[in-house]
Design an enzyme around this catalytic site. Structure first.
Site, short mmCIF file in Angstrom:
data_model
loop_
_atom_site.label_atom_id
_atom_site.label_comp_id
_atom_site.label_asym_id
_atom_site.label_seq_id
_atom_site.Cartn_x
_atom_site.Cartn_y
_atom_site.Cartn_z
N GLY A 176 0.79 -1.23 0.00
CA GLY A 176 0.00 0.00 0.00
C GLY A 176 0.81 1.27 0.00
O GLY A 176 0.24 2.36 -0.17
N GLU A 177 2.12 1.19 0.19
CA GLU A 177 2.95 2.38 0.17
C GLU A 177 3.04 2.93 -1.24
O GLU A 177 3.07 2.19 -2.22
CB GLU A 177 4.35 2.07 0.70
CG GLU A 177 4.37 1.66 2.17
CD GLU A 177 5.76 1.25 2.64
OE1 GLU A 177 6.71 1.33 1.82
OE2 GLU A 177 5.89 0.85 3.80
N ARG A 189 -12.57 21.54 5.82
CA ARG A 189 -13.63 21.84 6.78
C ARG A 189 -13.14 21.80 8.23
O ARG A 189 -13.79 22.33 9.12
CB ARG A 189 -14.80 20.87 6.59
CG ARG A 189 -15.63 21.21 5.37
CD ARG A 189 -16.77 20.26 5.16
NE ARG A 189 -16.30 18.92 4.87
CZ ARG A 189 -17.09 17.92 4.52
NH1 ARG A 189 -18.38 18.10 4.42
NH2 ARG A 189 -16.60 16.73 4.25
N GLN A 190 -11.98 21.18 8.43
CA GLN A 190 -11.41 21.16 9.78
C GLN A 190 -10.44 22.34 9.91
O GLN A 190 -9.23 22.18 10.01
CB GLN A 190 -10.71 19.83 10.04
CG GLN A 190 -11.66 18.63 9.93
CD GLN A 190 -10.95 17.32 10.19
OE1 GLN A 190 -10.20 17.19 11.16
NE2 GLN A 190 -11.16 16.34 9.33
N LYS A 232 -30.63 26.05 8.45
CA LYS A 232 -30.70 24.60 8.64
C LYS A 232 -30.14 24.23 10.01
O LYS A 232 -29.45 25.01 10.67
CB LYS A 232 -29.91 23.87 7.56
CG LYS A 232 -28.41 24.04 7.70
CD LYS A 232 -27.62 23.22 6.71
CE LYS A 232 -26.11 23.34 6.98
NZ LYS A 232 -25.30 22.58 6.04
N ASP A 272 -23.19 26.59 -3.64
CA ASP A 272 -22.38 26.14 -2.51
C ASP A 272 -21.01 25.78 -3.04
O ASP A 272 -20.81 25.62 -4.26
CB ASP A 272 -23.03 24.94 -1.82
CG ASP A 272 -22.71 24.87 -0.33
OD1 ASP A 272 -21.77 25.57 0.11
OD2 ASP A 272 -23.38 24.12 0.40
N THR A 274 -22.75 14.49 0.54
CA THR A 274 -23.92 13.64 0.78
C THR A 274 -25.18 14.24 0.16
O THR A 274 -26.21 13.59 0.13
CB THR A 274 -24.15 13.46 2.29
OG1 THR A 274 -24.45 14.73 2.90
CG2 THR A 274 -22.92 12.86 2.96
#
Length: 320
Positions: free
Chosen positions: A40-41, A98-99, A194, A220, A225
């Site tokens: 996976g590397e 978003r963080q 909302k 937006d 989602t």
């Protein structure tokens, strides 16, 4: 050898967009091997001489986010160790955006962490589009060119010749973007308030503004989602909207989003190819190319020219 021209490389996140950008710039897409070992590397090898060259690595950090981010970091490191003069990370979609703050106890500010890692890997400049939070530009101690998808989306909307239009922000956080589109399109402005009930679901509460008998454009920066968009669409339709369109800069649709869109009252979703967009069977999804915008920015950065005019539409600014 003329080493003044740019070289464009890509990982596996969006090679089609990278090829379009290279074509616009007028250079062949750089040859590089970006693959994975059995464990996976990530393995990277640049198969061209890039010594003393101006390098642009196109890699949105969209899902699979961690894989694409690691590819970008390792490509930057490989270019740095190959003596590239300047390395620009072209990130059409910036993951972890978003963080961007501590909104609850004992959580990270991952957008800042990613910025630190990109600089540590060897990036000299960042070229990105429609960041989720404007302040992320300040997380970097290197130059950041922040572009907008609005000019591309505006040109498409103008071709639709929408009459009696109202631009709607599907949440409070999108008011600046909605206001910018409203000014460009000379339309009314409304907002949907909302309440988020979980990470994947929202509950639209009420509408501020008039949409009865009007075409509605919801704008937006991002949908994953589609809960915010479809919830807001249902509310404006309930309030008498004639037609509902949505325009988002980045479209990262999961299976839940695809089903929601198919079941929604949204007539058309307009987005860009900043990421690879999944098709939605039986639903009108329009994907616009941002290759010319990013390609023009690369040409101007390489030539030491201003990129400010890329923010203009008919002499008007589109900064959100």
């Amino acid at each position: 050898m003329d080493n003044s021209g740019p070289q464009v490389f890509t990982g596996n996140a969006n090679p089609v967009l990278a090829k379009e950008i290279a074509d616009y710039v007028g250079v062949p897409l750089g040859q590089a091997v970006v693959t994975s070992f059995p464990n996976g590397e990530t393995f990277v090898k640049i198969n061209e001489n890039i010594r003393e060259r101006d390098i642009y690595i196109v890699q949105p950090t969209a899902p699979p986010t961690n894989q694409n981010l690691m590819e970008l970091l390792i490509m930057i490191d490989a270019a740095r160790r190959a003596s590239a003069t300047r390395i620009t990370a072209v990130i059409p979609f910036y993951g972890y955006a978003r963080q961007d703050r501590k909104d609850q106890p004992r959580v990270p500010i991952t957008a800042k962490l990613v910025a630190n890692i990109l600089v540590a890997a060897g990036a000299n400049r960042i070229l990105c589009m429609d960041l989720h939070a404007q302040q992320i530009q300040g997380f970097f101690d290197i130059p950041v060119d922040h572009l907008y998808a609005a000019p591309v989306i505006y040109r498409y909307l103008a071709s639709l010749k929408l009459d009696n239009l109202t631009v709607v922000s599907p949440d409070v956080g999108g008011m600046k973007m909605a206001s910018a589109y409203s000014q460009l399109l000379h339309s009314e402005l409304a907002i949907v308030a909302k309440r988020r009930t979980s990470a994947t679901s929202v509950q639209s509460q009420y509408l501020v503004g008039d949409v009865e008998g009007k075409d509605v454009l919801m704008v937006d920066d991002l949908t994953e989602t589609a809960g915010t968009l479809t919830g807001a669409a249902a509310l404006v339709k309930e309030k008498g909207a004639k037609r509902v369109l949505a325009a988002v800069s980045h479209c990262l649709l999961n299976d839940m989003a695809i089903q929601r869109l198919k079941d929604s009252c949204i007539d058309e979703l307009i987005t860009t190819n900043s990421t690879v967009v999944k098709p939605v069977p039986g639903f009108k999804l329009t994907v616009l190319s941002i290759a010319s915008t990013l390609g023009e920015a690369i040409k101007r950065i390489n030539g030491g020219e201003s990129v400010s005019s890329l923010f203009e539409i008919n002499g008007k600014g589109v900064k959100n």
